[in-house]
Design an enzyme around this catalytic site. Structure first.
Site, PDB file in Angstrom:
ATOM      1  N   SER A   4      41.598  45.520  31.060  1.00  0.00           N
ATOM      2  CA  SER A   4      42.250  46.535  30.235  1.00  0.00           C
ATOM      3  C   SER A   4      43.742  46.602  30.576  1.00  0.00           C
ATOM      4  O   SER A   4      44.421  45.586  30.478  1.00  0.00           O
ATOM      5  CB  SER A   4      41.528  47.879  30.414  1.00  0.00           C
ATOM      6  OG  SER A   4      41.920  48.776  29.412  1.00  0.00           O
ATOM      7  N   ASP A  52      33.855  46.175  21.986  1.00  0.00           N
ATOM      8  CA  ASP A  52      34.965  47.035  22.409  1.00  0.00           C
ATOM      9  C   ASP A  52      35.585  47.726  21.193  1.00  0.00           C
ATOM     10  O   ASP A  52      35.976  47.070  20.224  1.00  0.00           O
ATOM     11  CB  ASP A  52      36.025  46.156  23.106  1.00  0.00           C
ATOM     12  CG  ASP A  52      37.055  46.965  23.870  1.00  0.00           C
ATOM     13  OD1 ASP A  52      37.273  48.143  23.549  1.00  0.00           O
ATOM     14  OD2 ASP A  52      37.654  46.394  24.799  1.00  0.00           O
ATOM     15  N   HIS A  61      34.188  49.024  25.432  1.00  0.00           N
ATOM     16  CA  HIS A  61      35.297  48.635  26.314  1.00  0.00           C
ATOM     17  C   HIS A  61      34.813  48.490  27.761  1.00  0.00           C
ATOM     18  O   HIS A  61      35.211  47.565  28.471  1.00  0.00           O
ATOM     19  CB  HIS A  61      36.388  49.704  26.219  1.00  0.00           C
ATOM     20  CG  HIS A  61      37.691  49.330  26.858  1.00  0.00           C
ATOM     21  ND1 HIS A  61      38.443  48.250  26.459  1.00  0.00           N
ATOM     22  CD2 HIS A  61      38.396  49.903  27.873  1.00  0.00           C
ATOM     23  CE1 HIS A  61      39.545  48.168  27.195  1.00  0.00           C
ATOM     24  NE2 HIS A  61      39.541  49.166  28.059  1.00  0.00           N
TER      25      HIS A  61
END
Lengths: 397, 397
Positions: A180, A343, A376
């Site tokens: 991320s 995600d 995610h």
């Protein structure tokens, strides 16, 4: 007990607000949080921060030639605690303990794995976080900086990590790996220090923020900016903007999760719940599941730090000096991109775009989607499914 | 000019905050907004609203046997204006003008198409909206209800529409068709009045709210509840909670759109924009595209109405009296479900779940996904791709 609670909060609740899926090893790898300071850091925007201090930790041993180093860069709500435990009785290990450790994909029998807190970490009130940001004391005034702290970028996070590595005499990275926001740092490393980075792994990542994501990030900032306690960022002598922070943390938590997993874990919605019918202001067990949990975590976060993190992410385009293609032209590292199929926050199209650009330049990026029901968070919880692929990438020439 | 502006605001900007993709017909169908009132409505929760007034409009002619009626139910940010224009020089027609009109899929040469405003419409300050809700005058006090207005449900929206149809002598619906929140009403119609509804079309819809969507809706409510001007819903004598409403409208707009279309329409992100580097509080053109637009629309909305709409949606499970299966067991209508493949707000799994339940009961629901790059808004802008399928469904026995 305090230590136990903090460990649990950080690894599970603070980061993901859900119980952690990371596997515990039978004999935990014990790690120690360390502190690194240096003076007069000049930001990418040209401002000087007189004193920078960040926390870091490491797993495995640095070899004599100092060429067995893997740097781990952390995500938005994360910190340096990527693996191991601070104490044997910590409830949970670091967030990627499933892939970092002796004999694991990122094998600490081979590699010296190092992980640091970023500047403006979201949770400066967490006793395990060591960071410099608007909540830090401004030496010029003896008061917290507040919004006098300069705006910083992902490149600044990378440059500060570079200072840390320099202080350890490290001039080469076998790899840099991040999830991320950590993936933005990993990619930025390969652009900013192309001769230093041999391998780059971007998990649930992006090469540049698109308009949609820049807007999505702003929704996280607004509740804090418009909290009545915010006071232009100058709230350190009074009440913190906890209501706004709660909204922000709740959005982050929800957007990091896919409906499938959220619906599995949350209470079942009631039919005609009495309290909800009484007033639109009343909560319900479903809402409490998300928002009461976020409210509990809010005091560990800092409103200004969250705004600075949002801005750092909004400003990201690899290289910070032109378009994605001109930045990728500088990359010499082997690259591996692992977005998560489900995600909803940083969707796979963002990683695919970087891969396309690299391919157009005749490079050979690897691409492998993580399957899972977390969304995610598959970048953290479903990463074991990619362990062997990751190991092979790290062992490749 | 005022009229032109209002028409433009309603059809395009207010509803979708992006310029409208609906096709204009060469000769616009002219329509007139009408008003329907009745007394002493008892809500599903058992509270009495002494006087209810809603707006409505219709296209086509009611036949003598009054059995050619198609009811259109509107979405969260919508109103009765589904087709045609109020004046020949309106900039834009109603939101589903591409499929409602003479010779179109919902053929006004055959059908009497009727569309009404719901209770607690989001935009009561829009001069083309006629609704009853917390901003309405409470006859008991001579002041706006505020939070004294009873919590209402999707069933209440349906029951009020039922009163409207009764007043016109209509006892049969050839079909009820709705998008998004309109799909909840359409499905609820087929459960609440199963002998009255012959066909039900759910576009970008759901059969019951899941925990994930209930939480997602709460993010829309919090900025209003926590706006300093909110004052427990009693703000009608002072400043409205416009900052909170702006946050809410911006979230709705973004979540209704897919990144692909948002990135096509928004300004390109700048590399190192000077204003953004100066302060984390500064905006950028990308952010203005979403938030300044939402701020412009905010005065037409009402904070309390938005909270009541959020709650009505959060409380939705078809039938409001048990689980989805027990509600679907009551349905006698032929059903057609059209989710949008790229919808990020009400994802196709929600429609698929209703379809599965109906099939388990030996029924024969039709299912057809709308393809497009708009996301949730494909239910409005990409509906022409389903026009012939819709026409065939409406003409089927």
């Amino acid at each position: 007990m305090q230590r136990l609670l903090i460990g649990f909060l950080i690894v599970c609740s603070v980061l993901f607000s859900v119980s952690c899926a990371a596997q515990e090893t039978a004999v935990p790898m014990l790690v120690e949080k360390q502190r690194f300071s240096f003076d007069n850091y000049t930001t990418l925007g040209g401002e000087v921060i007189p004193q920078v201090t960040i926390g870091w930790e490491s797993y495995g041993e640095l070899n004599e030639t100092k060429d067995n180093v893997i740097l781990i860069t952390h995500f938005f709500s994360g910190n340096s605690h990527a693996a191991g435990k601070y104490a044997a009785d910590d409830m949970m290990p670091g967030y990627w303990d499933s892939i970092i450790g002796p004999g694991k994909a990122i094998d600490t029998n081979k590699y010296f794995v190092i992980s640091s807190d970023t500047l403006v970490n979201a949770f400066p009130n967490d006793p395990n976080v060591i960071t410099t940001g608007p909540a830090s004391m401004n030496p010029a005034t003896g008061e917290p900086y507040g919004l006098d702290f300069p705006v910083v970028t992902i490149r600044d996070f990378v440059n500060v990590q570079h200072e840390l590595l320099k202080s350890l005499g490290i001039e080469k990275l076998h790899a840099v790996v991040g999830a991320s926001m950590g993936s933005l740092q990993a990619l930025e490393w390969s652009v900013a220090y192309p001769d230093m980075v041999e391998r780059m792994v971007s998990v649930i990542g992006a090469g540049a923020m698109d308009a949609w994501t820049i807007m999505a990030l702003e929704h996280w900032a607004r509740p804090i900016k418009h909290d009545p306690n915010f006071n232009g960022g100058d709230y350190y002598g009074g009440e913190a903007p906890l209501t706004g922070i709660t909204s922000t943390l709740a959005m982050i938590t929800q957007q990091a999760m896919h409906p499938v997993i959220m619906n599995m874990r949350a209470p079942q919605p009631e039919v005609m719940p009495e309290t909800a019918l009484e007033s639109v202001l009343n909560s319900t067990p479903v809402l409490d599941y998300l928002f009461a949990n976020s409210a509990n975590r809010a005091p560990l976060a800092d409103g200004n730090h969250l705004l600075y993190l949002v801005r750092a992410n909004q400003l990201f385009v690899a290289g910070h000096d032109g378009d994605l293609a001109s930045a990728m032209a500088k990359v010499k590292a082997k690259t591996l991109f692992m977005p998560a199929t489900n995600d909803l926050l940083l969707q796979p199209y963002l990683a695919r775009k970087v891969v396309e650009v690299l391919k157009q330049q005749g490079k050979d990026p690897q691409y492998s989607e993580i399957e899972g029901i977390w969304g995610h968070l598959d970048g953290l919880f479903s990463i074991p499914s990619k362990a062997e692929e990751l190991r092979a990438f790290l062992e490749s020439e």
